[in-house]
Design a protein around this motif. Structure first.
Motif, PDB file in Angstrom:
ATOM      1  N   LEU A 163      44.572   8.255  44.947  1.00  0.00           N
ATOM      2  CA  LEU A 163      43.340   7.472  45.025  1.00  0.00           C
ATOM      3  C   LEU A 163      42.651   7.418  43.668  1.00  0.00           C
ATOM      4  CD1 LEU A 163      41.316   5.878  46.688  1.00  0.00           C
ATOM      5  CD2 LEU A 163      40.270   8.048  47.394  1.00  0.00           C
ATOM      6  N   GLN A 164      42.546   8.568  43.002  1.00  0.00           N
ATOM      7  CA  GLN A 164      41.902   8.580  41.688  1.00  0.00           C
ATOM      8  C   GLN A 164      42.652   7.697  40.694  1.00  0.00           C
ATOM      9  OE1 GLN A 164      41.736  12.889  40.994  1.00  0.00           O
ATOM     10  NE2 GLN A 164      39.512  12.792  41.180  1.00  0.00           N
ATOM     11  N   ALA A 165      43.960   7.853  40.635  1.00  0.00           N
ATOM     12  CA  ALA A 165      44.756   7.084  39.678  1.00  0.00           C
ATOM     13  C   ALA A 165      44.640   5.591  39.952  1.00  0.00           C
ATOM     14  CB  ALA A 165      46.213   7.526  39.729  1.00  0.00           C
ATOM     15  N   SER A 166      44.671   5.214  41.225  1.00  0.00           N
ATOM     16  CA  SER A 166      44.611   3.787  41.543  1.00  0.00           C
ATOM     17  C   SER A 166      43.291   3.171  41.094  1.00  0.00           C
ATOM     18  CB  SER A 166      44.808   3.575  43.048  1.00  0.00           C
ATOM     19  OG  SER A 166      43.696   4.055  43.791  1.00  0.00           O
ATOM     20  N   LEU A 167      42.205   3.897  41.244  1.00  0.00           N
ATOM     21  CA  LEU A 167      40.903   3.381  40.843  1.00  0.00           C
ATOM     22  C   LEU A 167      40.785   3.288  39.325  1.00  0.00           C
ATOM     23  CD1 LEU A 167      38.738   5.336  43.430  1.00  0.00           C
ATOM     24  CD2 LEU A 167      39.086   2.859  43.372  1.00  0.00           C
ATOM     25  N   LEU A 168      41.313   4.291  38.622  1.00  0.00           N
ATOM     26  CA  LEU A 168      41.251   4.255  37.162  1.00  0.00           C
ATOM     27  C   LEU A 168      42.127   3.138  36.609  1.00  0.00           C
ATOM     28  CD1 LEU A 168      41.260   8.054  36.218  1.00  0.00           C
ATOM     29  CD2 LEU A 168      39.313   6.530  36.559  1.00  0.00           C
ATOM     30  N   VAL A 169      43.312   2.945  37.187  1.00  0.00           N
ATOM     31  CA  VAL A 169      44.196   1.882  36.731  1.00  0.00           C
ATOM     32  C   VAL A 169      43.546   0.520  36.927  1.00  0.00           C
ATOM     33  CG1 VAL A 169      46.376   0.690  37.250  1.00  0.00           C
ATOM     34  CG2 VAL A 169      46.341   3.180  36.981  1.00  0.00           C
ATOM     35  N   ARG A 170      42.842   0.356  38.014  1.00  0.00           N
ATOM     36  CA  ARG A 170      42.236  -0.940  38.316  1.00  0.00           C
ATOM     37  C   ARG A 170      40.970  -1.214  37.508  1.00  0.00           C
ATOM     38  NH1 ARG A 170      41.611  -0.832  44.716  1.00  0.00           N
ATOM     39  NH2 ARG A 170      40.688  -2.898  44.379  1.00  0.00           N
ATOM     40  N   TYR A 171      40.189  -0.173  37.240  1.00  0.00           N
ATOM     41  CA  TYR A 171      38.841  -0.434  36.752  1.00  0.00           C
ATOM     42  C   TYR A 171      38.477   0.219  35.414  1.00  0.00           C
ATOM     43  CZ  TYR A 171      38.222  -1.885  41.619  1.00  0.00           C
ATOM     44  OH  TYR A 171      38.346  -2.507  42.832  1.00  0.00           O
ATOM     45  N   SER A 172      39.145   1.265  35.004  1.00  0.00           N
ATOM     46  CA  SER A 172      38.726   1.997  33.808  1.00  0.00           C
ATOM     47  C   SER A 172      39.449   1.495  32.565  1.00  0.00           C
ATOM     48  CB  SER A 172      38.973   3.499  33.995  1.00  0.00           C
ATOM     49  OG  SER A 172      38.128   4.025  34.996  1.00  0.00           O
ATOM     50  N   PRO A 173      38.961   1.828  31.374  1.00  0.00           N
ATOM     51  CA  PRO A 173      39.689   1.478  30.156  1.00  0.00           C
ATOM     52  C   PRO A 173      41.109   2.026  30.193  1.00  0.00           C
ATOM     53  CG  PRO A 173      37.482   2.237  29.623  1.00  0.00           C
ATOM     54  CD  PRO A 173      37.667   2.483  31.095  1.00  0.00           C
ATOM     55  N   ALA A 174      42.019   1.337  29.548  1.00  0.00           N
ATOM     56  CA  ALA A 174      43.428   1.720  29.593  1.00  0.00           C
ATOM     57  C   ALA A 174      43.638   3.147  29.106  1.00  0.00           C
ATOM     58  CB  ALA A 174      44.248   0.740  28.750  1.00  0.00           C
ATOM     59  N   GLU A 211      50.960  -1.764  38.789  1.00  0.00           N
ATOM     60  CA  GLU A 211      50.570  -1.873  37.382  1.00  0.00           C
ATOM     61  C   GLU A 211      50.934  -0.634  36.564  1.00  0.00           C
ATOM     62  OE1 GLU A 211      46.518  -3.199  36.856  1.00  0.00           O
ATOM     63  OE2 GLU A 211      46.474  -4.004  38.897  1.00  0.00           O
ATOM     64  N   ASP A 212      51.402   0.434  37.194  1.00  0.00           N
ATOM     65  CA  ASP A 212      51.738   1.656  36.459  1.00  0.00           C
ATOM     66  C   ASP A 212      52.927   2.329  37.136  1.00  0.00           C
ATOM     67  OD1 ASP A 212      51.521   4.709  35.864  1.00  0.00           O
ATOM     68  OD2 ASP A 212      50.199   3.783  34.377  1.00  0.00           O
ATOM     69  N   ALA A 213      54.012   2.497  36.401  1.00  0.00           N
ATOM     70  CA  ALA A 213      55.238   3.047  36.983  1.00  0.00           C
ATOM     71  C   ALA A 213      55.038   4.475  37.457  1.00  0.00           C
ATOM     72  CB  ALA A 213      56.367   2.977  35.954  1.00  0.00           C
ATOM     73  N   ARG A 214      54.221   5.244  36.755  1.00  0.00           N
ATOM     74  CA  ARG A 214      53.998   6.644  37.156  1.00  0.00           C
ATOM     75  C   ARG A 214      53.260   6.710  38.490  1.00  0.00           C
ATOM     76  NH1 ARG A 214      51.393   7.426  31.338  1.00  0.00           N
ATOM     77  NH2 ARG A 214      50.527   5.474  32.174  1.00  0.00           N
ATOM     78  N   LEU A 215      52.282   5.846  38.647  1.00  0.00           N
ATOM     79  CA  LEU A 215      51.571   5.800  39.922  1.00  0.00           C
ATOM     80  C   LEU A 215      52.484   5.284  41.027  1.00  0.00           C
ATOM     81  CD1 LEU A 215      49.082   6.015  41.686  1.00  0.00           C
ATOM     82  CD2 LEU A 215      48.293   3.817  40.777  1.00  0.00           C
ATOM     83  N   ALA A 216      53.316   4.304  40.709  1.00  0.00           N
ATOM     84  CA  ALA A 216      54.245   3.776  41.711  1.00  0.00           C
ATOM     85  C   ALA A 216      55.172   4.867  42.222  1.00  0.00           C
ATOM     86  CB  ALA A 216      55.043   2.620  41.120  1.00  0.00           C
ATOM     87  N   ALA A 217      55.701   5.681  41.303  1.00  0.00           N
ATOM     88  CA  ALA A 217      56.593   6.775  41.706  1.00  0.00           C
ATOM     89  C   ALA A 217      55.842   7.801  42.542  1.00  0.00           C
ATOM     90  CB  ALA A 217      57.187   7.429  40.466  1.00  0.00           C
ATOM     91  N   HIS A 218      54.596   8.072  42.167  1.00  0.00           N
ATOM     92  CA  HIS A 218      53.788   9.034  42.915  1.00  0.00           C
ATOM     93  C   HIS A 218      53.521   8.526  44.328  1.00  0.00           C
ATOM     94  CE1 HIS A 218      50.750  12.231  43.409  1.00  0.00           C
ATOM     95  NE2 HIS A 218      50.013  11.302  44.009  1.00  0.00           N
ATOM     96  N   PHE A 224      44.675   3.707  53.801  1.00  0.00           N
ATOM     97  CA  PHE A 224      44.673   4.456  52.543  1.00  0.00           C
ATOM     98  C   PHE A 224      45.754   3.926  51.607  1.00  0.00           C
ATOM     99  CE2 PHE A 224      45.297   7.906  49.607  1.00  0.00           C
ATOM    100  CZ  PHE A 224      44.058   8.518  49.504  1.00  0.00           C
ATOM    101  N   LEU A 225      46.946   3.735  52.133  1.00  0.00           N
ATOM    102  CA  LEU A 225      48.033   3.216  51.298  1.00  0.00           C
ATOM    103  C   LEU A 225      47.742   1.793  50.835  1.00  0.00           C
ATOM    104  CD1 LEU A 225      51.116   4.624  53.251  1.00  0.00           C
ATOM    105  CD2 LEU A 225      50.260   5.381  51.019  1.00  0.00           C
ATOM    106  N   ALA A 226      47.123   1.008  51.690  1.00  0.00           N
ATOM    107  CA  ALA A 226      46.760  -0.357  51.285  1.00  0.00           C
ATOM    108  C   ALA A 226      45.759  -0.333  50.131  1.00  0.00           C
ATOM    109  CB  ALA A 226      46.186  -1.114  52.476  1.00  0.00           C
ATOM    110  N   GLU A 227      44.968   0.712  50.051  1.00  0.00           N
ATOM    111  CA  GLU A 227      44.009   0.850  48.962  1.00  0.00           C
ATOM    112  C   GLU A 227      44.692   1.174  47.634  1.00  0.00           C
ATOM    113  OE1 GLU A 227      40.439   1.359  46.790  1.00  0.00           O
ATOM    114  OE2 GLU A 227      40.681   0.538  48.808  1.00  0.00           O
ATOM    115  N   VAL A 228      45.705   2.038  47.664  1.00  0.00           N
ATOM    116  CA  VAL A 228      46.289   2.520  46.409  1.00  0.00           C
ATOM    117  C   VAL A 228      47.496   1.711  45.939  1.00  0.00           C
ATOM    118  CG1 VAL A 228      45.457   4.853  46.902  1.00  0.00           C
ATOM    119  CG2 VAL A 228      47.801   4.236  47.527  1.00  0.00           C
TER     120      VAL A 228
END
Length: 535
Positions: free
Chosen positions: A488-499, A453-460, A443-447
């Motif tokens: 999980l949601q944030a990681s997928l949006l950061v990778r694939y969704s519009p900024a 790419e995003d400091a807020r996600l990194a802190a989370h 799971f962690l390897a996925e996120v």
């Protein structure tokens, strides 16, 4: 005289807009999940489901719910459930397009993800019929615990012919399966089941007991749990025996449910009903859990589908209705709320498709083990509030039965309850972490790649890792599961969704002071987000 019945300032009907073409997040997720090959079928199905006629089918299926016939006119037991023709239309579509068994019918890369696309489209319009479709899909991996039984039943299950009616399975062009595990004294604690299974030879048992919930009682067979001499065991219970006689399954009553009214759920009594053992005696939970995991995946799919329907209805209404001199969609407060609903929907769609794709790869079993529980809890938990906020965007127009959001509002809580309500799922998350530590690693390897790419996600993610390292008991299980779901949601949006979508999600939903209501997306970004999701 003034014409008092001129209709103005009401949106036109939301029809004839292809459900697949209009859903950019779903199309994009299908492509990256290896399911792009389903596009042609999804577009054909999306066109059918977007018609005014399909909308009328959905309304009729709910206005005229199933009816139980316990006896015929002569007093003989009948134990049959009658459905409105609209129900059969949806069932026929689901089976025709393979939503009930596509990955087992013709295994190929992306098959589970492709099926998720089709299920999402069906569930957007009439979610009730998805219950028997889901049960049939999920039964196959459990049946494979008994290879001879699977070899006999799988060809019937994978047929693309919808053949309704009680006849011997061998005489039907296609069959559907259900589930009957829950008993009134145990609920989710299936080890407390009291239904007794007595061996009668040749792998057959006579089952005697009472099941509090039997999903889809008109299906051709059910997976059930009962106490055999060797302990709790899984069984395949046919509705009709090979000689054409009805098995001793008595339908006591249909549940009068809050929502999901087009679908029949029953209480049943078993009077020495004959059933086939599936797997070894005493291994019932281990066998049935394969079915449960697949139905939990479908709970996530159906919730995400409901969110998409809610977003489509709310944004369409706001784009065509005016108040205080401006269209609703152009008013900052409404735009922010709509954008937040869109962001939540896109996050749910991304997780649903990522999770479905994990079922396509045996190597992803560790990720799938934890992610299924996390997504079932978090996505489904967000469903009811999302439906309520979307309904509020329509105001009083949404709070009437003609509007599909009234049905959706009643449907979404079901998906967080069935196949394990919140606490049960959180306990499963703790169990996965304790018994399968590699699931946390996967799971962690996925996120983690997206966290760079995003400091807020990194802190989370760092907070989640510290929590996992310190250990969590039941008192912290809900917060941990929520944090995993958001990661999980944030990681997928950061990778694939519009900024704009990813930034809105991370800004509003990550951090110790996060607020998980609706309406906090910056106005500048909100307009672009709504435009991406509006039909």
């Amino acid at each position: 005289m003034t014409d008092t019945h001129t209709v103005v300032n009401q949106p036109p009907p939301l029809v004839d807009r292809n459900l697949f073409d209009a859903d950019a997040p779903l199309r994009e997720a299908a492509a990256r999940s290896g399911a792009g090959w389903v596009e042609a079928d999804a577009r054909r199905l999306g066109a059918v489901l977007a018609t005014a006629e399909a909308g009328r089918w959905a309304e009729s299926a709910h206005r005229y719910p199933p009816v139980l016939r316990t006896h015929d006119r002569y007093g003989n037991r009948a134990d049959e459930v009658e459905f409105h023709p609209s129900w059969h239309r949806f069932m026929g579509l689901a089976v025709e397009y393979g939503a009930h068994a596509m990955p087992w019918e013709a295994p190929r890369p992306g098959a589970h993800a492709a099926r998720a696309v089709l299920m999402s489209l069906l569930a957007q319009v009439e979610p009730g019929h998805c219950c028997p479709v889901s049960m049939t899909y999920a039964a196959v991996p459990a049946l494979r615990a008994e290879p001879a039984l699977a070899a006999e039943w799988e060809p019937r299950i994978t047929s693309r012919t919808y053949d309704f009616g009680l006849r011997p399975a061998a005489e039907k062009a296609g069959v559907l399966l259900g589930m009957a595990m829950t008993e009134k004294q145990g609920g989710s604690d299936v080890r407390a089941n009291t239904t007794a299974a007595t061996p009668v030879g040749d792998g057959m048992y006579a089952l005697r007991g009472h099941k509090w919930f039997c999903s889809a009682p008109m299906n051709d067979a059910f997976l059930v749990l009962a106490q055999a001499p060797g302990g709790l065991t899984c069984f395949l219970l046919p509705r009709v025996l090979p000689d054409g006689s009805r098995n001793a399954i008595r339908l006591q009553r249909l549940k009068d449910k809050l929502g999901n009214r087009s679908n029949a759920s029953a209480e049943i009594e078993l009077h020495d009903a004959l059933a086939h053992r599936v797997g070894e005696e005493g291994r019932g939970v281990a066998v049935i859990i394969e079915m449960v995991n697949h139905t939990r995946l479908d709970c996530v799919i159906a919730t995400a589908a409901g969110m998409r329907q809610s977003v489509a209805e709310a944004t369409w209404h706001a784009a065509h209705r005016s108040a205080f001199g401006k269209r609703l969609v152009d008013q900052p407060l409404m735009t922010q709320v709509l954008a937040d609903l869109c962001v939540e929907s896109e996050a749910a769609t991304a997780v649903m498709m990522r999770l479905a794709s994990a079922y396509d790869s045996p190597e992803e079993a560790p990720f799938r083990r934890l992610a299924t529980a996390v997504a079932k809890y978090w996505v489904c938990k967000r469903g009811p509030g999302h439906a309520a906020e979307a309904l509020e965007c329509l105001g009083g127009n949404g709070y009437i039965e003609e509007a599909p959001l009234a049905r959706r509002y009643r449907e979404q809580p079901l998906l967080s309850i069935w196949e394990g309500s919140g606490n049960v799922i959180c306990l499963d998350v703790l169990r996965a972490l304790a018994t399968s530590p590699q699931s946390a690693e996967a799971f962690l390897a996925e996120v983690e790649p997206a966290a760079a790419e995003d400091a807020r996600l990194a802190a989370h993610v760092d907070r989640v890792k510290r929590t996992l390292a310190a250990g969590v008991d039941q008192s912290g299980a809900r917060r941990l599961t929520e944090d995993l779901g958001l990661a999980l949601q944030a990681s997928l949006l950061v990778r694939y969704s519009p900024a704009a979508v990813a930034d809105a999600f991370c800004a509003s939903r990550l951090g110790p002071d996060r607020g998980l209501g609706y309406g906090s997306v910056p106005v500048a970004a909100a307009e672009a987000i709504v435009a991406r999701h509006r039909p």
